[in-house]
Design a protein around this motif. Sequence first.
Motif, PDB file in Angstrom:
ATOM      1  N   GLU A 142       0.814  -1.214   0.000  1.00 12.09           N
ATOM      2  CA  GLU A 142       0.000   0.000   0.000  1.00 12.09           C
ATOM      3  C   GLU A 142       0.851   1.270   0.000  1.00 12.09           C
ATOM      4  OE1 GLU A 142      -3.140  -0.220  -0.450  1.00 12.09           O
ATOM      5  OE2 GLU A 142      -3.563  -2.279   0.168  1.00 12.09           O
ATOM      6  N   LYS A 143       2.147   1.128   0.149  1.00 10.79           N
ATOM      7  CA  LYS A 143       3.014   2.293   0.276  1.00 10.79           C
ATOM      8  C   LYS A 143       2.884   3.286  -0.887  1.00 10.79           C
ATOM      9  CE  LYS A 143       6.796   1.724   2.568  1.00 10.79           C
ATOM     10  NZ  LYS A 143       8.168   1.485   3.041  1.00 10.79           N
ATOM     11  N   PRO A 144       2.872   2.852  -2.153  1.00  8.22           N
ATOM     12  CA  PRO A 144       2.708   3.838  -3.239  1.00  8.22           C
ATOM     13  C   PRO A 144       1.391   4.616  -3.129  1.00  8.22           C
ATOM     14  CG  PRO A 144       3.522   1.765  -4.117  1.00  8.22           C
ATOM     15  CD  PRO A 144       3.155   1.517  -2.673  1.00  8.22           C
ATOM     16  N   TYR A 145       0.327   3.942  -2.747  1.00  5.50           N
ATOM     17  CA  TYR A 145      -0.955   4.633  -2.549  1.00  5.50           C
ATOM     18  C   TYR A 145      -0.835   5.688  -1.450  1.00  5.50           C
ATOM     19  CZ  TYR A 145      -5.617   5.515  -0.736  1.00  5.50           C
ATOM     20  OH  TYR A 145      -6.745   6.134  -0.260  1.00  5.50           O
ATOM     21  N   LEU A 146      -0.218   5.322  -0.331  1.00  6.62           N
ATOM     22  CA  LEU A 146      -0.092   6.254   0.795  1.00  6.62           C
ATOM     23  C   LEU A 146       0.820   7.431   0.447  1.00  6.62           C
ATOM     24  CD1 LEU A 146       0.067   3.762   3.795  1.00  6.62           C
ATOM     25  CD2 LEU A 146      -1.908   5.001   2.874  1.00  6.62           C
ATOM     26  N   GLN A 147       1.848   7.189  -0.366  1.00  2.70           N
ATOM     27  CA  GLN A 147       2.725   8.281  -0.798  1.00  2.70           C
ATOM     28  C   GLN A 147       1.963   9.263  -1.688  1.00  2.70           C
ATOM     29  OE1 GLN A 147       5.710   5.764  -2.560  1.00  2.70           O
ATOM     30  NE2 GLN A 147       6.959   5.727  -0.696  1.00  2.70           N
ATOM     31  N   THR A 148       1.193   8.742  -2.617  1.00  2.00           N
ATOM     32  CA  THR A 148       0.390   9.598  -3.501  1.00  2.00           C
ATOM     33  C   THR A 148      -0.664  10.347  -2.708  1.00  2.00           C
ATOM     34  OG1 THR A 148       0.769   8.097  -5.351  1.00  2.00           O
ATOM     35  CG2 THR A 148      -1.119   9.579  -5.523  1.00  2.00           C
ATOM     36  N   LEU A 149      -1.332   9.666  -1.797  1.00  2.00           N
ATOM     37  CA  LEU A 149      -2.359  10.285  -0.962  1.00  2.00           C
ATOM     38  C   LEU A 149      -1.782  11.432  -0.158  1.00  2.00           C
ATOM     39  CD1 LEU A 149      -5.305  10.136   0.182  1.00  2.00           C
ATOM     40  CD2 LEU A 149      -4.368   8.632   1.953  1.00  2.00           C
ATOM     41  N   ARG A 150      -0.633  11.228   0.450  1.00  2.00           N
ATOM     42  CA  ARG A 150      -0.008  12.280   1.257  1.00  2.00           C
ATOM     43  C   ARG A 150       0.279  13.527   0.421  1.00  2.00           C
ATOM     44  NH1 ARG A 150       2.902  13.799   5.692  1.00  2.00           N
ATOM     45  NH2 ARG A 150       4.601  15.211   5.195  1.00  2.00           N
ATOM     46  N   ARG A 151       0.870  13.334  -0.751  1.00  2.00           N
ATOM     47  CA  ARG A 151       1.168  14.488  -1.603  1.00  2.00           C
ATOM     48  C   ARG A 151      -0.116  15.190  -2.035  1.00  2.00           C
ATOM     49  NH1 ARG A 151       5.231  11.029  -3.045  1.00  2.00           N
ATOM     50  NH2 ARG A 151       4.095  10.123  -4.794  1.00  2.00           N
ATOM     51  N   LEU A 152      -1.119  14.433  -2.407  1.00  2.00           N
ATOM     52  CA  LEU A 152      -2.383  15.008  -2.861  1.00  2.00           C
ATOM     53  C   LEU A 152      -3.054  15.835  -1.763  1.00  2.00           C
ATOM     54  CD1 LEU A 152      -4.714  15.082  -5.007  1.00  2.00           C
ATOM     55  CD2 LEU A 152      -5.625  13.071  -3.847  1.00  2.00           C
ATOM     56  N   ILE A 153      -3.083  15.310  -0.563  1.00  2.00           N
ATOM     57  CA  ILE A 153      -3.796  15.967   0.533  1.00  2.00           C
ATOM     58  C   ILE A 153      -2.986  17.116   1.129  1.00  2.00           C
ATOM     59  CG2 ILE A 153      -4.822  15.644   2.831  1.00  2.00           C
ATOM     60  CD1 ILE A 153      -6.346  14.276   0.486  1.00  2.00           C
ATOM     61  N   LEU A 154      -1.712  16.899   1.375  1.00  2.00           N
ATOM     62  CA  LEU A 154      -0.934  17.876   2.144  1.00  2.00           C
ATOM     63  C   LEU A 154      -0.271  18.971   1.328  1.00  2.00           C
ATOM     64  CD1 LEU A 154       0.709  15.702   4.920  1.00  2.00           C
ATOM     65  CD2 LEU A 154      -1.287  17.185   5.059  1.00  2.00           C
ATOM     66  N   ALA A 155      -0.023  18.744   0.060  1.00  2.00           N
ATOM     67  CA  ALA A 155       0.715  19.731  -0.737  1.00  2.00           C
ATOM     68  C   ALA A 155       0.124  21.137  -0.655  1.00  2.00           C
ATOM     69  CB  ALA A 155       0.849  19.273  -2.184  1.00  2.00           C
ATOM     70  N   PRO A 156      -1.191  21.326  -0.830  1.00  2.00           N
ATOM     71  CA  PRO A 156      -1.719  22.702  -0.763  1.00  2.00           C
ATOM     72  C   PRO A 156      -1.489  23.378   0.595  1.00  2.00           C
ATOM     73  CG  PRO A 156      -3.373  21.194  -1.650  1.00  2.00           C
ATOM     74  CD  PRO A 156      -2.229  20.362  -1.160  1.00  2.00           C
ATOM     75  N   TYR A 157      -1.588  22.619   1.666  1.00  2.00           N
ATOM     76  CA  TYR A 157      -1.414  23.201   3.000  1.00  2.00           C
ATOM     77  C   TYR A 157       0.053  23.481   3.291  1.00  2.00           C
ATOM     78  CZ  TYR A 157      -6.110  21.451   3.075  1.00  2.00           C
ATOM     79  OH  TYR A 157      -7.409  21.174   2.747  1.00  2.00           O
ATOM     80  N   LEU A 158       0.941  22.636   2.773  1.00  2.00           N
ATOM     81  CA  LEU A 158       2.367  22.879   2.947  1.00  2.00           C
ATOM     82  C   LEU A 158       2.791  24.120   2.172  1.00  2.00           C
ATOM     83  CD1 LEU A 158       3.641  19.206   2.736  1.00  2.00           C
ATOM     84  CD2 LEU A 158       3.645  20.674   4.767  1.00  2.00           C
ATOM     85  N   VAL A 159       2.260  24.305   0.980  1.00  2.00           N
ATOM     86  CA  VAL A 159       2.556  25.511   0.201  1.00  2.00           C
ATOM     87  C   VAL A 159       2.071  26.738   0.966  1.00  2.00           C
ATOM     88  CG1 VAL A 159       1.966  26.777  -1.903  1.00  2.00           C
ATOM     89  CG2 VAL A 159       2.602  24.368  -2.042  1.00  2.00           C
ATOM     90  N   HIS A 160       0.860  26.660   1.497  1.00  2.00           N
ATOM     91  CA  HIS A 160       0.300  27.769   2.278  1.00  2.00           C
ATOM     92  C   HIS A 160       1.183  28.088   3.488  1.00  2.00           C
ATOM     93  CE1 HIS A 160      -2.370  29.606   5.340  1.00  2.00           C
ATOM     94  NE2 HIS A 160      -2.858  30.250   4.293  1.00  2.00           N
TER      95      HIS A 160
END
Length: 142
Positions: free
Chosen positions: A6-24
């Motif tokens: 499941e690791k590739p799924y969790l890596q993609t999920l993390r980037r998808l969810i957190l990227a906008p908030y990390l940029v902010h």
Amino acid sequence: KASLDEKPYLQTLRRLILAPYLVHAGTLLADEEHNSRVDEQYEFSFLVLLGGIRIGMAKYESSCEEIRILQLQILPDYQGQGYGGGVIEQLLRLAGQGPVSLAVLKGNPAIRLYLRAGFKVVGEDDHEYHMKTDPCGYSRLN
């Protein structure tokens, strides 16, 4: 419990969810850094399933003192429908009368979910609010 497959799924999920908030927050992470965060304490990673379909993940550790939520991520198409709240409710029940703690990025609207669930802001740093439930109980989401 998340398998290593499941690791590739969790890596993609993390980037998808957190990227906008990390940029902010002014924090940009390379893919390797996201992957490293997924790898940290991987043994505490669980899939959030809806009818056998992966809709998110929860990573938490439990000790005699408290439950600490390390990550909670729900796919955008399933956000705002109570699934994250359901995960929180399960973890609060698991904790019984003990506290549950977490950190949430500033600017992440999930803070409203945590406040409704009875979490209080107990500290902060430049990028996150540190939150905890009252060790004498919690407010239900419903």
